[in-house]
Design a protein around this motif. Sequence first.
Motif, mmCIF file in Angstrom:
data_model
loop_
_atom_site.group_PDB
_atom_site.id
_atom_site.type_symbol
_atom_site.label_atom_id
_atom_site.label_comp_id
_atom_site.label_asym_id
_atom_site.label_seq_id
_atom_site.Cartn_x
_atom_site.Cartn_y
_atom_site.Cartn_z
ATOM 1 N N SER A 93 -5.254 -5.073 9.799
ATOM 2 C CA SER A 93 -4.200 -5.882 9.182
ATOM 3 C C SER A 93 -2.845 -5.218 9.419
ATOM 4 O O SER A 93 -2.783 -4.034 9.774
ATOM 5 C CB SER A 93 -4.454 -6.021 7.679
ATOM 6 O OG SER A 93 -4.446 -4.751 7.064
ATOM 7 N N PHE A 94 -1.781 -5.971 9.189
ATOM 8 C CA PHE A 94 -0.448 -5.402 9.314
ATOM 9 C C PHE A 94 -0.261 -4.348 8.234
ATOM 10 O O PHE A 94 -0.797 -4.467 7.122
ATOM 11 C CB PHE A 94 0.623 -6.493 9.208
ATOM 12 C CG PHE A 94 0.606 -7.409 10.407
ATOM 13 C CD1 PHE A 94 1.108 -6.985 11.624
ATOM 14 C CD2 PHE A 94 0.043 -8.673 10.312
ATOM 15 C CE1 PHE A 94 1.063 -7.812 12.738
ATOM 16 C CE2 PHE A 94 -0.004 -9.504 11.424
ATOM 17 C CZ PHE A 94 0.500 -9.066 12.642
ATOM 18 N N TRP A 95 0.522 -3.332 8.581
ATOM 19 C CA TRP A 95 0.721 -2.195 7.700
ATOM 20 C C TRP A 95 2.225 -1.910 7.676
ATOM 21 O O TRP A 95 2.742 -1.249 8.570
ATOM 22 C CB TRP A 95 -0.103 -1.015 8.222
ATOM 23 C CG TRP A 95 0.205 0.334 7.655
ATOM 24 C CD1 TRP A 95 0.689 0.628 6.425
ATOM 25 C CD2 TRP A 95 0.030 1.608 8.317
ATOM 26 N NE1 TRP A 95 0.836 1.992 6.273
ATOM 27 C CE2 TRP A 95 0.429 2.608 7.422
ATOM 28 C CE3 TRP A 95 -0.431 1.978 9.576
ATOM 29 C CZ2 TRP A 95 0.407 3.972 7.752
ATOM 30 C CZ3 TRP A 95 -0.464 3.333 9.906
ATOM 31 C CH2 TRP A 95 -0.059 4.309 9.000
ATOM 32 N N THR B 134 6.536 -1.612 10.959
ATOM 33 C CA THR B 134 5.297 -2.323 10.629
ATOM 34 C C THR B 134 4.261 -2.068 11.709
ATOM 35 O O THR B 134 4.402 -2.541 12.834
ATOM 36 C CB THR B 134 5.589 -3.835 10.503
ATOM 37 O OG1 THR B 134 6.614 -4.030 9.513
ATOM 38 C CG2 THR B 134 4.340 -4.607 10.117
ATOM 39 N N TYR B 135 3.248 -1.305 11.336
ATOM 40 C CA TYR B 135 2.181 -0.974 12.279
ATOM 41 C C TYR B 135 1.039 -1.974 12.133
ATOM 42 O O TYR B 135 1.048 -2.837 11.252
ATOM 43 C CB TYR B 135 1.661 0.440 12.001
ATOM 44 C CG TYR B 135 2.723 1.515 12.121
ATOM 45 C CD1 TYR B 135 3.115 1.992 13.369
ATOM 46 C CD2 TYR B 135 3.337 2.065 10.990
ATOM 47 C CE1 TYR B 135 4.088 2.982 13.494
ATOM 48 C CE2 TYR B 135 4.312 3.057 11.105
ATOM 49 C CZ TYR B 135 4.675 3.498 12.345
ATOM 50 O OH TYR B 135 5.635 4.474 12.466
ATOM 51 N N TRP B 136 0.031 -1.794 12.997
ATOM 52 C CA TRP B 136 -1.226 -2.519 12.869
ATOM 53 C C TRP B 136 -2.281 -1.494 12.473
ATOM 54 O O TRP B 136 -2.489 -0.503 13.167
ATOM 55 C CB TRP B 136 -1.621 -3.199 14.177
ATOM 56 C CG TRP B 136 -2.949 -3.900 14.102
ATOM 57 C CD1 TRP B 136 -4.134 -3.445 14.611
ATOM 58 C CD2 TRP B 136 -3.235 -5.155 13.476
ATOM 59 N NE1 TRP B 136 -5.136 -4.343 14.328
ATOM 60 C CE2 TRP B 136 -4.611 -5.410 13.637
ATOM 61 C CE3 TRP B 136 -2.450 -6.089 12.787
ATOM 62 C CZ2 TRP B 136 -5.219 -6.557 13.144
ATOM 63 C CZ3 TRP B 136 -3.059 -7.232 12.288
ATOM 64 C CH2 TRP B 136 -4.432 -7.462 12.467
ATOM 65 N N MET C 117 0.847 -0.455 17.149
ATOM 66 C CA MET C 117 1.445 -1.769 16.903
ATOM 67 C C MET C 117 0.813 -2.781 17.845
ATOM 68 O O MET C 117 0.399 -2.436 18.948
ATOM 69 C CB MET C 117 2.953 -1.729 17.176
ATOM 70 C CG MET C 117 3.747 -0.916 16.178
ATOM 71 S SD MET C 117 5.535 -1.164 16.428
ATOM 72 C CE MET C 117 6.167 -0.211 15.028
ATOM 73 N N GLU D 286 2.933 -8.654 17.523
ATOM 74 C CA GLU D 286 3.506 -9.218 16.307
ATOM 75 C C GLU D 286 4.110 -8.117 15.410
ATOM 76 O O GLU D 286 5.131 -8.344 14.760
ATOM 77 C CB GLU D 286 2.423 -10.009 15.552
ATOM 78 C CG GLU D 286 2.853 -10.638 14.254
ATOM 79 C CD GLU D 286 3.927 -11.723 14.407
ATOM 80 O OE1 GLU D 286 4.077 -12.260 15.516
ATOM 81 O OE2 GLU D 286 4.620 -12.004 13.405
ATOM 82 N N SER D 287 3.497 -6.924 15.391
ATOM 83 C CA SER D 287 4.075 -5.784 14.653
ATOM 84 C C SER D 287 5.441 -5.426 15.206
ATOM 85 O O SER D 287 6.372 -5.111 14.448
ATOM 86 C CB SER D 287 3.226 -4.520 14.799
ATOM 87 O OG SER D 287 1.919 -4.696 14.422
ATOM 88 N N ARG E 56 7.879 -8.068 14.106
ATOM 89 C CA ARG E 56 8.203 -7.950 12.669
ATOM 90 C C ARG E 56 9.087 -6.737 12.384
ATOM 91 O O ARG E 56 9.975 -6.783 11.524
ATOM 92 C CB ARG E 56 6.919 -7.832 11.840
ATOM 93 C CG ARG E 56 6.095 -9.115 11.836
ATOM 94 C CD ARG E 56 4.955 -9.007 10.835
ATOM 95 N NE ARG E 56 4.069 -10.167 10.890
ATOM 96 C CZ ARG E 56 3.148 -10.453 9.990
ATOM 97 N NH1 ARG E 56 2.958 -9.647 8.946
ATOM 98 N NH2 ARG E 56 2.388 -11.518 10.103
ATOM 99 N N THR E 57 8.798 -5.635 13.079
ATOM 100 C CA THR E 57 9.603 -4.415 12.902
ATOM 101 C C THR E 57 11.057 -4.688 13.262
ATOM 102 O O THR E 57 11.978 -4.290 12.535
ATOM 103 C CB THR E 57 9.032 -3.279 13.778
ATOM 104 O OG1 THR E 57 7.709 -2.976 13.326
ATOM 105 C CG2 THR E 57 9.886 -2.026 13.707
#
Lengths: 119, 119
Positions: A57-59, A49-51, A34, A37-38, A41-42
């Motif tokens: 990109s965000f995942w 939400t990983y990177w 992460m 920002e991940s 967002r999580t």
Amino acid sequence: MSFDPATLVYDDRGLIPCIAQDEETGEVLMMAWMNAESVARTLETGKVTYWSRSRQSFWVKGETSGHVQSLVDLRLDCDRDCLLAVVRQVGPACHTNRRSCFYTAVRDGEEVELMTPMG
Amino acid sequence: MSFDPATLVYDDRGLIPCIAQDEETGEVLMMAWMNAESVARTLETGKVTYWSRSRQSFWVKGETSGHVQSLVDLRLDCDRDCLLAVVRQVGPACHTNRRSCFYTAVRDGEEVELMTPMG
């Protein structure tokens, strides 16, 4: 104390490892990365939400596969350089369709497969 | 398939993250780093042996504190870039004397301490 993702310790790529653990069984499902920002967002969305290092990109885990991880509890370690996400996992966490990515053990010098893909 | 530590995927420092999980409770205790020689020593000795990035030396967990980690099972993930050591942990795994390093949770935007140091 109020939490700020900027206070975590990131590596030179701006990333922190995050371990996902199944809420019910305690099984360790996977480890991914992460960025700040991940993490934000999580916490905001409740969707882990990983990177993605390969796609840069965000995942949002499960966004395309449906195998989502809902956040139950986010924890940080004593050094603030590793995260533990306790999650509710739908279906397999692994891209090989196994419940966990850690399906191979080393026993007596041999690699042993512990799990088969889910049906 | 015979296991060779050289077939794991290490980062540019030659390290791979290793998650330690309590055999009995399933609790995630800590995450630290190994190099190929740490992996080999862990398998040979049954004593979980990390690589200390700060001291740049092998770190046999518990060698000075007595809080040893005995290896029960070593697993690798699908990408071969993360390890999971299932262990028998004597006493606290964390240098703060807590059972697990992941003793802080983020709940409603606040950091909450989940565990106190062991007596």
